[in-house]
Design an enzyme around this catalytic site. Structure first.
Site, PDB file in Angstrom:
ATOM      1  N   LEU A  53       0.819  -1.219   0.000  1.00  0.00           N
ATOM      2  CA  LEU A  53       0.000   0.000   0.000  1.00  0.00           C
ATOM      3  C   LEU A  53       0.851   1.268   0.000  1.00  0.00           C
ATOM      4  O   LEU A  53       1.961   1.307   0.520  1.00  0.00           O
ATOM      5  CB  LEU A  53      -0.964   0.011   1.181  1.00  0.00           C
ATOM      6  CG  LEU A  53      -0.449  -0.039   2.618  1.00  0.00           C
ATOM      7  CD1 LEU A  53       0.041   1.311   3.096  1.00  0.00           C
ATOM      8  CD2 LEU A  53      -1.562  -0.529   3.518  1.00  0.00           C
ATOM      9  N   GLY A  64      11.368  10.108  -0.227  1.00  0.00           N
ATOM     10  CA  GLY A  64      11.568  10.063   1.216  1.00  0.00           C
ATOM     11  C   GLY A  64      10.502   9.168   1.811  1.00  0.00           C
ATOM     12  O   GLY A  64       9.993   8.266   1.136  1.00  0.00           O
ATOM     13  N   CYS A  89       9.446   4.342   3.981  1.00  0.00           N
ATOM     14  CA  CYS A  89       9.620   3.044   3.311  1.00  0.00           C
ATOM     15  C   CYS A  89      10.788   3.004   2.339  1.00  0.00           C
ATOM     16  O   CYS A  89      11.779   2.321   2.587  1.00  0.00           O
ATOM     17  CB  CYS A  89       8.326   2.658   2.603  1.00  0.00           C
ATOM     18  SG  CYS A  89       6.935   2.561   3.744  1.00  0.00           S
TER      19      CYS A  89
HETATM   20  C1  UGA Z   1       5.978   3.098  -1.071  1.00  0.00           C
HETATM   21  C2  UGA Z   1       5.563   2.174  -2.222  1.00  0.00           C
HETATM   22  O1  UGA Z   1       5.120   2.973  -3.332  1.00  0.00           O
HETATM   23  C3  UGA Z   1       4.435   1.235  -1.781  1.00  0.00           C
HETATM   24  O2  UGA Z   1       4.103   0.340  -2.823  1.00  0.00           O
HETATM   25  C4  UGA Z   1       4.916   0.461  -0.556  1.00  0.00           C
HETATM   26  O3  UGA Z   1       3.910  -0.422  -0.083  1.00  0.00           O
HETATM   27  C5  UGA Z   1       5.282   1.433   0.544  1.00  0.00           C
HETATM   28  O4  UGA Z   1       6.336   2.303   0.071  1.00  0.00           O
HETATM   29  C6  UGA Z   1       5.757   0.644   1.720  1.00  0.00           C
HETATM   30  O5  UGA Z   1       6.768  -0.050   1.622  1.00  0.00           O
HETATM   31  O6  UGA Z   1       5.052   0.613   2.738  1.00  0.00           O
HETATM   32  P1  UGA Z   1       4.962   5.340  -0.037  1.00  0.00           P
HETATM   33  O7  UGA Z   1       6.154   5.368   0.863  1.00  0.00           O
HETATM   34  O8  UGA Z   1       3.611   5.591   0.520  1.00  0.00           O
HETATM   35  O9  UGA Z   1       4.858   3.911  -0.773  1.00  0.00           O
HETATM   36  O10 UGA Z   1       5.215   6.460  -1.114  1.00  0.00           O
HETATM   37  P2  UGA Z   1       5.413   6.545  -2.688  1.00  0.00           P
HETATM   38  O11 UGA Z   1       4.151   6.950  -3.325  1.00  0.00           O
HETATM   39  O12 UGA Z   1       6.092   5.350  -3.211  1.00  0.00           O
HETATM   40  O13 UGA Z   1       6.412   7.777  -2.761  1.00  0.00           O
HETATM   41  C7  UGA Z   1       7.693   7.684  -2.134  1.00  0.00           C
HETATM   42  C8  UGA Z   1       8.506   8.920  -2.369  1.00  0.00           C
HETATM   43  O14 UGA Z   1       8.889   8.998  -3.732  1.00  0.00           O
HETATM   44  C9  UGA Z   1       7.799  10.245  -2.058  1.00  0.00           C
HETATM   45  O15 UGA Z   1       8.703  11.064  -1.337  1.00  0.00           O
HETATM   46  C10 UGA Z   1       7.478  10.821  -3.418  1.00  0.00           C
HETATM   47  O16 UGA Z   1       7.438  12.228  -3.410  1.00  0.00           O
HETATM   48  C11 UGA Z   1       8.652  10.305  -4.228  1.00  0.00           C
HETATM   49  N1  UGA Z   1       8.383  10.205  -5.674  1.00  0.00           N
HETATM   50  C12 UGA Z   1       7.393   9.396  -6.131  1.00  0.00           C
HETATM   51  C13 UGA Z   1       9.161  10.934  -6.573  1.00  0.00           C
HETATM   52  O17 UGA Z   1      10.093  11.655  -6.173  1.00  0.00           O
HETATM   53  N2  UGA Z   1       8.908  10.806  -7.910  1.00  0.00           N
HETATM   54  C14 UGA Z   1       7.924  10.017  -8.380  1.00  0.00           C
HETATM   55  O18 UGA Z   1       7.751   9.956  -9.617  1.00  0.00           O
HETATM   56  C15 UGA Z   1       7.146   9.284  -7.477  1.00  0.00           C
END
Ligand code: UGA
Length: 466
Positions: A177, A288, A291
């Site tokens: 998730l 960041g 996770c």
């Molecule tokens: C992430 C994974 O996407 C989930 O599938 C996983 O279950 C979760 O970790 C976990 O291990 O519990 P999450 O930490 O909620 O989910 O956030 P993401 O949507 O993956 O974003 C992570 C970071 O990447 C954020 O800081 C976001 O700003 C950054 N990001 C995301 C970017 O810099 N560029 C992008 O194109 C997408």
């Protein structure tokens, strides 16, 4: 049922698990151990599916809050789901581990943070959760691991469980998730992965999980039934892949800056290739949260323990590229202040690690804000959700809930978390309240032409050509 599973000898463990799968859904009583972000969402979602759920946590304040339908972190729909579950009587929360007694399926949902002073995963909470559960395990119970763990953990925990209750089984069912979409991701996941041991108890465990997730299964969600190691690796590999994709496009952003290209157009062009896809090609300040950063480090640490560190060496680079984004943004901000940040009013828009969340764990935005404040800049941080958390944990930083207050008189605006309300800002109106119309778009979320047309000096990351 025994025959249909192709079992000839009567194994009491199998009978218990199989009997369980023959009950109606109403009979399923689930426990969720660890009611932080993952556990709270899981408990509320399982109750929404019609199961009876008891959530257990050692943190009494969390239990009290959840019992009043107050989630540990902001998550769309979660408060409503908690209220529904509590109101229906299907969901309750308890501080005493004995509350799991009536449950036959126990979900392990505790956090596995980065070790203090190290990079590997800290499994103390997970081991403590199993220790707390052991006295209440009954023959035929199924323990289901959902926490993100180093490969090999499930096999070790199964041995611990079966040393005490040989007729209990363990499955590993990683969670994918995303914060901000957690309820939807739990109720309608992209896939379900069940790591189970070979043999009849493993088959029965998978059947039981299919019953628990019956709605998603009936909706056609792919179910991958595999061994423990593959299930554990799937989670680590998924996060490593996402992190790699982000760092890849951020490396391209540097190339764009060096050559006059535009990384947003580059990402669009790449994303049209269905083999690549546009998601997670958002260049900017990088990833960041609780996770991706710690998971890639733990994955590498575990690979090194297994003698396979060189295969994952690239993750060190993924991490370094990501951390460099923050330094790069600070550099640009210092440049925009003519190298003299002391006393300069900088408005930081966004503190959460991503929009849709109030989570500030390893938030790139907050990291940049803190560094600039440490140079003596007069930093004012605003965020639609995370201001209270910043105030609680960083009392030295200036925060405001009011966007207007943050930007009024600012000499530099930093857009560091792309909340929709910031992306929708009107550059003409904003230029009238700031001192200097200078903006750094740390998430490449704005239209440079529109901002420049309104008189702004606009700078993105990897948008030299825009
Ligand atoms: C992430 C994974 O996407 C989930 O599938 C996983 O279950 C979760 O970790 C976990 O291990 O519990 P999450 O930490 O909620 O989910 O956030 P993401 O949507 O993956 O974003 C992570 C970071 O990447 C954020 O800081 C976001 O700003 C950054 N990001 C995301 C970017 O810099 N560029 C992008 O194109 C997408």
């Amino acid at each position: 049922m025994i025959t249909s599973l192709g079992i000839n000898t009567v194994d009491p463990t199998v009978i218990d698990l199989v009997r369980d799968t023959e009950r109606t859904d109403d009979d399923l009583v689930l426990s969720v151990i660890g009611c932080g972000y993952l556990g709270a969402v899981h408990a509320a979602s399982m109750a929404a599916l019609g199961h009876t759920v008891v959530g257990v946590d050692v943190d009494q304040s969390k239990i009290t809050a959840l019992g009043q339908a107050r989630p540990p972190l902001y998550e769309p729909r979660l408060a409503d789901l908690l209220a529904d579950g509590l109101g229906s009587g299907r969901l309750r929360f308890a501080g005493d581990p004995a509350a799991v007694r009536r449950a036959t399926v126990h979900f392990l949902c505790v956090g596995t943070p980065q070790q203090p002073g190290g990079v590997a995963a800290d499994l103390r909470h997970l081991d403590a959760a199993v220790t707390a559960l052991l006295p209440y395990l009954k023959s035929g119970d199924l323990v289901v691991g959902k926490s993100t763990v180093p490969v090999g953990t499930a096999a070790r925990l199964r041995a611990r469980i079966q040393a005490v209750e040989p007729a209990a089984e363990l499955a590993w069912n990683p969670e994918f998730l995303r914060e901000g979409h957690a309820v939807a991701d739990t109720l309608a996941p992209d896939r379900l992965v069940y790591g189970v041991p070979g043999g009849p108890t493993g088959t029965a465990a998978a059947d039981l999980l299919n019953r628990i997730y019956a709605k998603a299964v009936a909706d056609g969600t792919p179910v991958i039934i595999t061994d423990y190691a593959t299930a554990e690796l799937t989670k680590a590999a998924a996060n490593a892949f996402l992190a790699t994709k982000i760092s890849f496009i951020n490396a391209m952003a540097d190339l764009c800056d060096a050559t006059g290209g535009d990384v947003v157009q580059l990402a669009d062009a790449l994303g049209h290739d269905r083999r690549i896809g546009r998601q997670f090609l958002g260049a900017g300040l990088g990833f960041g949260g609780g996770c991706l950063p710690k998971d890639i480090r733990a994955f590498l640490a575990r690979a090194e323990e297994l003698g396979a560190g060189s295969s994952l060496g690239f993750l060190r680079e993924v991490d370094a590229i990501n951390l460099h984004r923050r330094a790069r943004l600070v550099e640009l901000a210092l440049d925009a202040c003519g190298g003299l940040p002391a006393g300069r009013r900088i408005a930081v828009l966004g503190a959460a690690f991503k929009p849709g969340s109030d989570d500030i764990r390893d938030s790139p935005a907050l990291d940049v804000a803190e560094r600039l404040a440490s140079f003596g800049a007069d930093v004012v941080i605003t965020d639609p959700r995370a201001v209270d958390r910043v105030a609680e944990t960083r009392p030295q930083l200036r925060v405001t809930r009011s966007l207007d207050e943050a930007v009024r008189g600012a000499e530099l605006i930093l857009l560091l978390t792309e909340w929709p309300e910031y992306v929708a800002l009107n550059p003409v109106a904003l230029s009238k309240v700031v001192d200097r119309a200078v903006i750094i778009d740390g998430r490449n979320a704005l239209d440079p032409a529109r901002w420049r047309a309104a008189g702004w000096s606009y700078r993105g990351l990897g948008r030299a050509g825009s």
